[in-house]
Design a protein around this motif. Sequence first.
Motif, short mmCIF file in Angstrom:
data_model
loop_
_atom_site.label_atom_id
_atom_site.label_comp_id
_atom_site.label_asym_id
_atom_site.label_seq_id
_atom_site.Cartn_x
_atom_site.Cartn_y
_atom_site.Cartn_z
N LYS B 48 0.83 -1.21 0.00
CA LYS B 48 0.00 0.00 0.00
C LYS B 48 0.86 1.26 0.00
O LYS B 48 0.70 2.14 -0.86
N SER B 49 1.77 1.35 0.96
CA SER B 49 2.62 2.54 1.03
C SER B 49 3.50 2.65 -0.20
O SER B 49 3.74 3.74 -0.71
N THR B 50 3.96 1.49 -0.67
CA THR B 50 4.82 1.50 -1.86
C THR B 50 4.06 2.11 -3.04
O THR B 50 4.63 2.88 -3.82
N LEU B 175 -2.99 9.98 1.32
CA LEU B 175 -3.04 9.86 2.78
C LEU B 175 -2.61 8.46 3.17
O LEU B 175 -3.28 7.48 2.86
N ASP B 176 -1.46 8.36 3.85
CA ASP B 176 -0.94 7.05 4.23
C ASP B 176 -1.17 6.82 5.73
O ASP B 176 -0.34 7.21 6.55
N GLU B 177 -2.26 6.17 6.07
CA GLU B 177 -2.60 5.91 7.48
C GLU B 177 -2.39 7.15 8.33
O GLU B 177 -1.74 7.10 9.37
N HIS B 178 -2.96 8.26 7.88
CA HIS B 178 -2.63 9.53 8.53
C HIS B 178 -3.29 9.70 9.88
O HIS B 178 -3.04 10.69 10.57
MG LIG Z 1 2.35 1.30 4.92
#
Ligand SMILES: [Mg+2]
Lengths: 323, 267
Positions: B48-50, B175-178
């Motif tokens: 996901k983050s990638t 938005l990454d797990e913000h």
């Molecule tokens: Mg991540």
Amino acid sequence: MNFAAYFGSLNPAGLLGRFPAGIAQGIIWGIMALGVYITFRLLDIADLTVDGTFTTGGAVTVMLILAGWNPWAAMLIALLAGIAAGAVTGLLHTILGIPAILAGILTQFALYSINLAIMGMKANQAISVDRFYLAVTSRNVPMAILVSGIVAVAVVALLYWYFGTEQGSAIRATGCNPEMSRAQGININTMKVIGLALSNGLVALAGGMMAQFQGFADINMGRGSIVIGLAAVIIGEVLGEAILGKHLNFAGRLLFVILGGVIYYMIVIIVLWLKLDSNMLKLFTAIIVAVFLAVPNLKAHRKNSFGRAARNAMAETSGKEEQ
Amino acid sequence: MAAMLSLINVRKTFNPGTINEKKALKGISLNLEEGDFVTVIGGNGSGKSTMLNAVAGVWPIDGGKIEIAGQDVTGLPDYRRASLIGRVFQDPMTGTAATMQIDENMALADKRGRSRGLGWGVTAEDRDRFREKLKLLDLGLDDRMTAKVGLLSGGQRQALTLLMATLRKPKVLLLDEHTAALDPKTAEKVLAATERVVNRDNLTTLMITHNMRDAITHGNRLIMMNEGHIILDIAGEEKKKLTVEDLLQKFSVASGEEFADDGALLG
Ligand SMILES: [Mg+2]
Ligand SMILES: Nc1ncnc2c1ncn2[C@@H]1O[C@H](COP(=O)(O)OP(=O)(O)OP(=O)(O)O)[C@@H](O)[C@H]1O
């Protein structure tokens, strides 16, 4: 050792007599320290180039004045030479990926040869105020204090302005949080190069002033500049925070760096006056800087250490046994 | 209508040719229309983050193509595509400069993707505009404009980062797990603020979350990732009817394994 003879040999008037010249030199070191402040505090880089660029500034200034240049024009070229040296360190670091400390050491090392070449392959070049017009000289100390004071204030004003601009803010952001800076569209490599260049430009300018003041440029005149600069920055910060506390703004910080340079040089003069071995001065300076750099860490450590945790645990269990 | 964001067969392998080799994205294709609010879920290490970092341009991708608002950004490093992108990170420390003032941070974001010259960093006019924006956040920050950001709480910093990311309308909001690092109440507030700004400005948004309920209640589309692939893509009416149980069920069917993320079940 005969203490009576030792103290008898110290001359208080001699100490006072040396203070004015010390102030002038302290201000010049303070200007140098402003350069160190830019890299060390704003960019978060310990840049060792400065030991070389201080000499470069002195060498360029002296050689140009010997060639008949106006001292201010000579110092301007010295400033540009410093900017170039700083940019080299910046490019070694950002384009070639060499760690900043190592990049600075490499440039400084290379500058030794370059500085010798500038000085016509001589380790020392003298310049006499009797034959040349100099911007600052130890022969006229009040004037030297005035001129270096004006230069210092002008540099502080310029830095205050520049680091308040869009570009200057981007440099500060780069030093504070590179990841955020990139996300805001800042090219952090460019900002690092600009910061290092600006820093070394100021250091070279100070080197040019110092060479005129003392009447010569010497291949070793810049040795230890980084440590002296750090000492001035740290002394200035400690003093500024003690005196102004929360009211210490950016301009104030910069002015206190100059004051830090002056105080550092006063300490040097007192050490010399006490006839302590001046060869021990570097050891002394290093210890001061190490202590001041360590203080914030030690303070944090005292509140948050395993030793403390152990003592707390001990106190709690023994408290229970008593109940 | 042209897509606002498109990923075409995007691939990324970390540490290629070493024993740590990790194929993090194995050919991701995804199209977002303008105004799409897509929530992204998936187990730890699913990519996901990638995927978000690939869009942001943190490093170059190995294959494929990324277009934002019709512009091919595949060859641009992050700072050169920043004008198109707003980002909020998981760690509240990441999105702001701690030693700089609130107004200075906002001014940095205000200049995102534009040249930074020798004009004054924060003008009086800027400050008024920023104050109005801060008022809308309702965190009491509008009268603390000259406070250092380092003094703010995690939630305040995250809200400020969100404000900065959307100060200049981005083509894509990432938005990454913000809200993951915030306590539940603060997370709720920041999420509500997110919903408000995304709706108000009709922002095209990718939001990663570990909370399945949030993933279902927010946005108009949901994708699930597993081992570098998008294995589920649910939109419209079907998404509205979705339950957490449905999602878990669909996950095991799509991936052939149990959903291995305990955190996601809570929520
Ligand atoms: Mg991540
Ligand atoms: N910069 C990197 N260098 C090396 N490996 C990486 C890097 N970034 C991610 N990875 C690896 O790629 C895989 C996917 O990671 P990613 O961060 O995208 O997962 P994620 O879905 O965001 O997981 P999480 O829910 O834990 O945040 C993981 O195996 C991770 O270890």
